[in-house]
Design an enzyme around this catalytic site. Structure first.
Site, PDB file in Angstrom:
ATOM      1  N   LYS A 121       0.822  -1.223   0.000  1.00 41.36           N
ATOM      2  CA  LYS A 121       0.000   0.000   0.000  1.00 41.36           C
ATOM      3  C   LYS A 121       0.851   1.266   0.000  1.00 41.36           C
ATOM      4  CE  LYS A 121      -2.214  -1.256   3.764  1.00 41.36           C
ATOM      5  NZ  LYS A 121      -1.857  -2.683   3.893  1.00 41.36           N
ATOM      6  N   THR A 122       1.831   1.314   0.890  1.00 40.16           N
ATOM      7  CA  THR A 122       2.634   2.536   1.017  1.00 40.16           C
ATOM      8  C   THR A 122       3.382   2.835  -0.274  1.00 40.16           C
ATOM      9  OG1 THR A 122       2.868   2.281   3.407  1.00 40.16           O
ATOM     10  CG2 THR A 122       4.524   3.617   2.292  1.00 40.16           C
ATOM     11  N   GLU A 165      -3.586   5.924   1.451  1.00 44.19           N
ATOM     12  CA  GLU A 165      -3.438   4.534   1.838  1.00 44.19           C
ATOM     13  C   GLU A 165      -4.674   4.116   2.628  1.00 44.19           C
ATOM     14  OE1 GLU A 165      -0.022   2.111   4.317  1.00 44.19           O
ATOM     15  OE2 GLU A 165       0.524   3.888   3.150  1.00 44.19           O
TER      16      GLU A 165
END
Length: 463
Positions: A121-122, A165
């Site tokens: 995600k990051t 995110e």
């Protein structure tokens, strides 16, 4: 022009303001003109960066940090009920707002793109945010890691997009209503909150129902969990798949490693696009393709976005080069789940070549994760030439009887790995330096404070 600040967020107080998710929201609110305050357990560069934006940051938690004009207290799921500031807020009738609700409020009036998945995600959020910024679209973004300096995990942009995110760990991503959502992968994790894969699938399905009418879900075509999820989704939902599978809508034709970069070619709407990903590993290349598919779904010209993705040079703790000494590179990895560990180790194997060795300093993260996935973590470490394993980093959890890093060490040895347990963290840099020789690569790995040991390893190598 940024949307107005909700009245309850005009003078917010953040408990744990230095955390990756909390600090980003605090920064954006400060940039929008809110009088931000908060507290954290310890001093940090992130706290200093927030002060530079006008925020008041206290060190330590004390009810006295709340002021009579505090309009809301913002918390994450990690804040315990007996926190003195939280208790004081409830006693005083001050609204308590979960971090996800605060972030959702910041997206109102903009075009949100939310990035979800068990892993990646990051990185994917960062790639898309940087690419949109490179194109001059001035996005707002909130990510779980710093791009290039403390406090660079968020920005209040002047444009219409907000890239965020979307964290599934506590189901807080059900709060968001994105125009475009990305789901990178679906696996069992966060065992304290999810008891089974069925619960995981249900949670991600609820997230997809939050996509606004006319919006798009960008979904991995290669990953088993994502493919299973697709079969559970509402048939009317617009879905764009990406990956190496022959039936992917955005099909990856090739990923060619070039040292610490990759060359990627995709087929999108009948047209081949080639671009560079300036971080190593197939998983990061696929993250970039997910970002490309999401941007295209939002109407951004794909060729321009593909070129702009090359401007992304990494986020801290995601295979970040910390330095070199005595012919040895030290790289930092946030990987803490077996799938992430395997992906990063495979990427480093391709980067180091045939001559060098990969040495890992691994710190398990959470007792619950170690209890459920310790064997798989040990098996992943067998991909390294040698490993040192530290004690478990507890984060928000209390110890679980019988659950120690020995579970990982035993599993690694059973898989044929060369692994050494080191319980005293301060001894680890010397142990790694003694093991390393020119041409080797040392990987500090884990989601806890193992990242702090990189400079010590470099110093020990120079001695």
């Amino acid at each position: 022009m940024a949307p107005a600040i909700p009245p309850t967020m005009d003078r917010p107080h953040f408990i744990g303001i230095g955390g990756a998710g909390m600090s980003g929201i605090a920064k954006i609110l400060a940039q929008r003109g809110a009088r931000v305050a908060g507290s954290d357990a310890r001093e940090s560069p992130t706290a200093e960066a927030l002060r530079a934006h006008g925020a008041t940051v206290h060190i330590g938690h004390d009810a006295a940090h709340l002021t009579p004009d505090t309009t809301a207290v913002v918390v994450s799921s990690a804040i315990r009920a007996d926190n003195p500031e939280l208790a004081a807020a409830r006693a005083a009738g001050i609204p308590v707002v979960h971090r996800s609700d605060a972030l959702a409020a910041l997206m109102d009036g903009l075009r949100p793109i939310a990035v979800a998945g068990t892993h990646g995600k990051t990185t994917t959020t960062s790639m898309l945010g940087v690419a949109l910024r490179t194109l001059g679209l001035s996005p707002s973004y909130a990510i779980g890691g710093d791009l290039d300096e403390p406090g660079s995990n968020a920005e209040n942009g002047a444009g219409e997009f907000f890239v965020a995110e979307a964290d599934e760990s506590d189901r807080s991503f059900h709060t968001y209503a994105p125009e475009v959502a990305i789901i990178l992968n679906v696996e069992l994790d966060h065992h304290a909150n999810y008891a089974s894969m069925d619960e995981i699938y249900e949670s991600f399905e609820i997230f997809t129902r939050r996509i606004t009418p006319g919006g798009t879900l960008v979904l991995a075509a290669d990953q088993d969990g994502a493919r299973e999820l697709r079969g559970r989704l509402a048939p009317e939902l617009a879905v764009t798949t990406y990956g190496e599978a022959a039936d992917a809508d955005v099909r990856v034709l090739s990923i060619t490693p070039r040292g610490l970069t990759s060359e990627v070619t995709v087929l999108l709407d009948g047209e081949e696009l080639a671009f560079t990903v300036s971080v190593p590993g197939r998983h990061y290349a696929l993250n970039a393709v997910a970002a490309l598919a999401a941007g295209a779904a939002a109407g951004i010209p794909a060729a321009e976005l593909a070129a702009a993705l090359g401007s992304y040079t990494g986020v801290k703790r995601r295979l970040q080069l910390k330095g070199s000494a005595a012919g040895v590179q030290v790289i930092d990895s946030y990987a803490h789940h077996p799938t992430e560990m395997t992906a990063d180790l495979e990427a480093m194997r391709a980067a180091v070549g045939d001559e060098g060795r990969i040495l890992v300093l691994f710190q398990p993260h959470l007792f619950s994760r170690t209890q459920e996935l310790g064997r798989e973590m040990g098996e992943a470490l067998a991909l390294a030439d040698a490993s040192v394993v530290l004690d478990i980093y507890p984060a928000r959890e209390d110890p679980v009887p019988g659950v120690t890093s020995a579970l990982i060490v035993d599993a690694a040895r059973a898989a044929g790995a060369d692994v050494t347990p080191v319980l005293a963290k301060e001894a680890a840099p010397g142990v790694l330096a003694a093991m390393a020789k020119p041409g080797d690569l040392v990987l500090t790995m884990g989601a806890g404070d193992v990242t702090d040991l990189g400079p010590g390893i470099l110093t020990a190598l120079e001695a």
